[in-house]
Design a protein around this motif. Structure first.
Motif, PDB file in Angstrom:
ATOM      1  N   LEU A  11     -21.181 -28.437  14.261  1.00 36.06           N
ATOM      2  CA  LEU A  11     -21.444 -28.448  15.398  1.00 36.06           C
ATOM      3  C   LEU A  11     -20.398 -28.539  16.553  1.00 36.06           C
ATOM      4  CD1 LEU A  11     -23.763 -31.314  14.366  1.00 36.06           C
ATOM      5  CD2 LEU A  11     -24.126 -29.307  15.370  1.00 36.06           C
ATOM      6  N   THR A  12     -19.829 -26.822  16.676  1.00 34.29           N
ATOM      7  CA  THR A  12     -18.501 -27.581  17.568  1.00 34.29           C
ATOM      8  C   THR A  12     -18.403 -25.794  18.356  1.00 34.29           C
ATOM      9  OG1 THR A  12     -18.104 -25.442  15.626  1.00 34.29           O
ATOM     10  CG2 THR A  12     -17.164 -28.145  15.004  1.00 34.29           C
ATOM     11  N   PRO A  15     -15.558 -21.830  15.109  1.00 34.60           N
ATOM     12  CA  PRO A  15     -16.966 -20.761  14.572  1.00 34.60           C
ATOM     13  C   PRO A  15     -17.864 -21.995  14.544  1.00 34.60           C
ATOM     14  CG  PRO A  15     -14.758 -21.405  12.827  1.00 34.60           C
ATOM     15  CD  PRO A  15     -13.715 -21.948  14.329  1.00 34.60           C
ATOM     16  N   LEU A  16     -19.029 -21.488  14.743  1.00 31.66           N
ATOM     17  CA  LEU A  16     -20.121 -21.903  14.727  1.00 31.66           C
ATOM     18  C   LEU A  16     -20.964 -21.666  13.395  1.00 31.66           C
ATOM     19  CD1 LEU A  16     -21.801 -19.994  16.224  1.00 31.66           C
ATOM     20  CD2 LEU A  16     -21.386 -21.373  18.189  1.00 31.66           C
ATOM     21  N   THR A  17     -22.031 -23.068  13.337  1.00 34.48           N
ATOM     22  CA  THR A  17     -22.958 -22.524  11.769  1.00 34.48           C
ATOM     23  C   THR A  17     -23.982 -20.879  11.943  1.00 34.48           C
ATOM     24  OG1 THR A  17     -23.539 -24.761  11.708  1.00 34.48           O
ATOM     25  CG2 THR A  17     -25.301 -23.291  10.780  1.00 34.48           C
ATOM     26  N   ASN A 316     -11.687 -41.791  11.527  1.00 31.70           N
ATOM     27  CA  ASN A 316     -12.854 -41.876  10.740  1.00 31.70           C
ATOM     28  C   ASN A 316     -14.672 -42.075  10.791  1.00 31.70           C
ATOM     29  OD1 ASN A 316     -14.368 -44.463   9.058  1.00 31.70           O
ATOM     30  ND2 ASN A 316     -13.202 -46.312   9.850  1.00 31.70           N
ATOM     31  N   PHE A 317     -14.671 -41.436  12.296  1.00 30.00           N
ATOM     32  CA  PHE A 317     -16.387 -40.859  12.771  1.00 30.00           C
ATOM     33  C   PHE A 317     -16.429 -40.166  11.808  1.00 30.00           C
ATOM     34  CE2 PHE A 317     -19.200 -39.012  15.540  1.00 30.00           C
ATOM     35  CZ  PHE A 317     -20.221 -39.884  15.245  1.00 30.00           C
ATOM     36  N   TYR A 318     -15.173 -39.673  11.859  1.00 28.54           N
ATOM     37  CA  TYR A 318     -15.344 -37.318  11.553  1.00 28.54           C
ATOM     38  C   TYR A 318     -15.438 -37.483  10.171  1.00 28.54           C
ATOM     39  CZ  TYR A 318     -13.690 -32.662  10.660  1.00 28.54           C
ATOM     40  OH  TYR A 318     -13.669 -31.471  10.330  1.00 28.54           O
ATOM     41  N   GLU A 319     -14.613 -38.170   9.681  1.00 29.84           N
ATOM     42  CA  GLU A 319     -14.805 -38.444   7.713  1.00 29.84           C
ATOM     43  C   GLU A 319     -16.344 -38.427   7.775  1.00 29.84           C
ATOM     44  OE1 GLU A 319     -12.872 -36.818   5.878  1.00 29.84           O
ATOM     45  OE2 GLU A 319     -11.228 -36.444   7.446  1.00 29.84           O
ATOM     46  N   ARG A 320     -15.981 -39.825   8.238  1.00 33.26           N
ATOM     47  CA  ARG A 320     -17.650 -39.965   7.463  1.00 33.26           C
ATOM     48  C   ARG A 320     -19.043 -38.877   7.916  1.00 33.26           C
ATOM     49  NH1 ARG A 320     -17.261 -45.825   5.833  1.00 33.26           N
ATOM     50  NH2 ARG A 320     -15.529 -46.273   6.475  1.00 33.26           N
ATOM     51  N   ALA A 323     -19.219 -36.177   5.652  1.00 36.35           N
ATOM     52  CA  ALA A 323     -19.600 -36.191   4.632  1.00 36.35           C
ATOM     53  C   ALA A 323     -20.704 -36.266   4.233  1.00 36.35           C
ATOM     54  CB  ALA A 323     -18.786 -37.571   3.878  1.00 36.35           C
ATOM     55  N   ARG A 324     -21.138 -36.542   5.505  1.00 34.58           N
ATOM     56  CA  ARG A 324     -22.899 -36.026   5.778  1.00 34.58           C
ATOM     57  C   ARG A 324     -23.538 -35.111   5.634  1.00 34.58           C
ATOM     58  NH1 ARG A 324     -21.491 -41.506   6.842  1.00 34.58           N
ATOM     59  NH2 ARG A 324     -23.369 -43.727   6.304  1.00 34.58           N
ATOM     60  N   GLY A 325     -22.701 -34.190   5.772  1.00 33.86           N
ATOM     61  CA  GLY A 325     -23.098 -32.579   6.492  1.00 33.86           C
ATOM     62  C   GLY A 325     -21.996 -31.825   7.540  1.00 33.86           C
ATOM     63  N   PHE A 326     -21.171 -32.758   8.491  1.00 35.67           N
ATOM     64  CA  PHE A 326     -21.675 -32.883   9.909  1.00 35.67           C
ATOM     65  C   PHE A 326     -20.153 -32.408  10.278  1.00 35.67           C
ATOM     66  CE2 PHE A 326     -25.982 -34.547   9.426  1.00 35.67           C
ATOM     67  CZ  PHE A 326     -26.841 -33.104   9.347  1.00 35.67           C
ATOM     68  N   VAL A 327     -20.257 -31.278  11.668  1.00 37.42           N
ATOM     69  CA  VAL A 327     -18.740 -31.173  11.654  1.00 37.42           C
ATOM     70  C   VAL A 327     -18.650 -31.668  13.345  1.00 37.42           C
ATOM     71  CG1 VAL A 327     -16.808 -29.562  11.449  1.00 37.42           C
ATOM     72  CG2 VAL A 327     -17.991 -29.676   9.505  1.00 37.42           C
ATOM     73  N   LEU A 328     -18.023 -32.296  13.456  1.00 39.71           N
ATOM     74  CA  LEU A 328     -18.004 -32.445  14.959  1.00 39.71           C
ATOM     75  C   LEU A 328     -16.807 -32.696  15.046  1.00 39.71           C
ATOM     76  CD1 LEU A 328     -19.649 -36.279  15.131  1.00 39.71           C
ATOM     77  CD2 LEU A 328     -20.302 -33.354  14.281  1.00 39.71           C
ATOM     78  N   TYR A 329     -15.964 -32.094  16.902  1.00 38.93           N
ATOM     79  CA  TYR A 329     -15.231 -31.941  17.347  1.00 38.93           C
ATOM     80  C   TYR A 329     -14.129 -32.707  18.236  1.00 38.93           C
ATOM     81  CZ  TYR A 329     -12.761 -27.590  17.434  1.00 38.93           C
ATOM     82  OH  TYR A 329     -11.525 -26.142  18.289  1.00 38.93           O
TER      83      TYR A 329
END
Ligand SMILES: *Cc1c(COP(=O)(O)O)cnc(C)c1O
Length: 372
Positions: A11-12, A15-17, A316-320, A323-329
């Motif tokens: 979700l960036t 590169p994107l999905t 911390n938010f990013y890593e969690r 781990a749940r399968g979502f990449v933020l920015y």
């Protein structure tokens, strides 16, 4: 990580999905002399040109590299050494254009705006009236640093009235938001493979007015970023001047087929807008506040203010979330602490809703851990 770990959703801003069909298009090798590959290049160029209605006046010149390479190629080739470029600056990608112009030794006139709002076409026009030596305006259409949508149509009209050439960095809007190079008199539009057409990264392209390119022979500062030479070679031979990013082109060709199947620009725009609306509503319900006024919020990427909580750490938010399968920015603002979530890529509102569930449980975890 093992083979069974699902691919993360990106979700960036790129590169994107990408879709499985697009990724599968890369599972073969192409020779650069191969007639089938050259046909793929020709079709891709024509279809990209059609997205902005430039068939009669413009041409599409692809350029190896990320989007910035194509921006640099466009500025270095289309702006003469004695040219002067006005850059309305409301964010990180505008600042990058200013930096490129400085490196190229092209004179730049910066017109600064608040990064939380759009540029003002009337202010741009007044600056053009004041300084007749300005030859070009370089506008970022969607400022991906915040997600703010700049008024392309009003700026194009101002440039047309004042007789100056307009170069548009439409990297994060091309294919999702309407641009008509013919009707609006735009000299060049720059974008890339790995954004709203949903290809993979590795290729930029410039949709340039043919007469502007013809006037640019021998002008570029660089051999590899010479857009004129790249164009002439492609027209003469049907081949790329230097080694083409073959797999990127194959993926982009497949992405363009899916773009048409989906319904082209109106359908893509509607899907991204639905993603944005679900994202903003869901995040608001969880207590997050978007940075921008909804009237100027693009359907490309949304910036949220970081929660006003001493326990908040984006890392911390990013890593969690990862781990749940979502990449933020992360955010890109200098003054305000923010983070960003993209609306673009091969995703729909079901993905956004799954992501919101992950945000809710992540917040729960972070609250728990802050109490330990
Ligand atoms: C993505 C993007 C670029 C290009 O950035 P790269 O890192 O070179 O891919 C340029 N301008 C805007 C507005 C963008 O969103």
């Amino acid at each position: 990580m093992n083979d069974r770990t699902p691919d993360p959703v990106l979700l960036t801003p790129g590169p994107l999905t990408t879709s499985a069909v697009t990724r599968t298009a890369m599972l073969r090798d192409w020779g650069s002399w191969d007639g089938a590959f050259n046909a793929l290049t020709a079709t891709m160029r024509r279809q990209l040109l059609d997205v902005v209605g430039g068939a009669d006046t413009h041409t599409c010149v692809p350029m190896q590299g990320s989007g910035t390479f194509a921006v640099e190629a466009a500025l270095g080739t289309l702006v003469p050494p004695r040219g002067r470029v006005l850059v309305p600056n409301n964010g990180a990608y505008c600042a990058r254009i200013l930096r490129i112009l400085r490196v190229l030794g092209r004179e730049a006139v910066e017109v600064p705006f608040d990064e939380c709002g759009p540029v003002d076409a009337a202010v741009v026009e007044a600056a053009l009236v004041r300084d007749p030596r300005i030859t070009h305006v370089a506008l970022v259409h969607c400022e991906t640093g915040t997600g703010v949508l700049n008024p392309l149509h009003a700026v194009a009209a101002a440039c047309a009235r004042q007789g100056r050439a307009l170069i548009v960095d439409a990297m994060s809007s091309f294919g999702a938001l309407p641009i008509d190079v013919g009707a609006e008199g735009i000299e060049a539009v720059v974008a890339a493979s790995g954004k709203c057409i949903e290809g993979v990264p590795g290729m930029g392209f410039v949709i340039a007015r043919r007469t502007a390119l013809e006037a640019a022979e021998g002008r570029a500062h660089s051999l590899s970023l010479d857009l004129y030479d790249q164009w002439r070679y492609l027209e003469r031979t049907g081949q790329w001047r230097f080694t083409p990013p073959t797999h990127v082109v194959a993926a982009l060709a497949a992405a363009l087929v899916q773009y048409r199947q989906e319904g082209g620009l109106p359908a893509r725009r509607a899907r991204y807008e639905a993603n944005r609306d679900a994202l903003v509503a869901g995040m608001r319900a969880l207590g997050f506040v978007p940075l921008l006024d909804p009237a100027v919020q693009s359907p490309i990427i949304v910036t949220f203010r970081s929660p006003d909580d001493p326990g908040w750490r984006f890392e911390n938010f990013y890593e969690r979330m990862r781990a749940r399968g979502f990449v933020l920015y992360p955010g890109k603002l200098t003054r305000i602490d923010t983070f960003r979530i993209g609306c673009i890529g091969a995703i729909d509102t079901a993905v956004i809703h799954a992501m919101l569930v992950a945000v809710e449980s992540t917040l729960h975890d972070m609250t728990l851990s802050s109490h330990i």
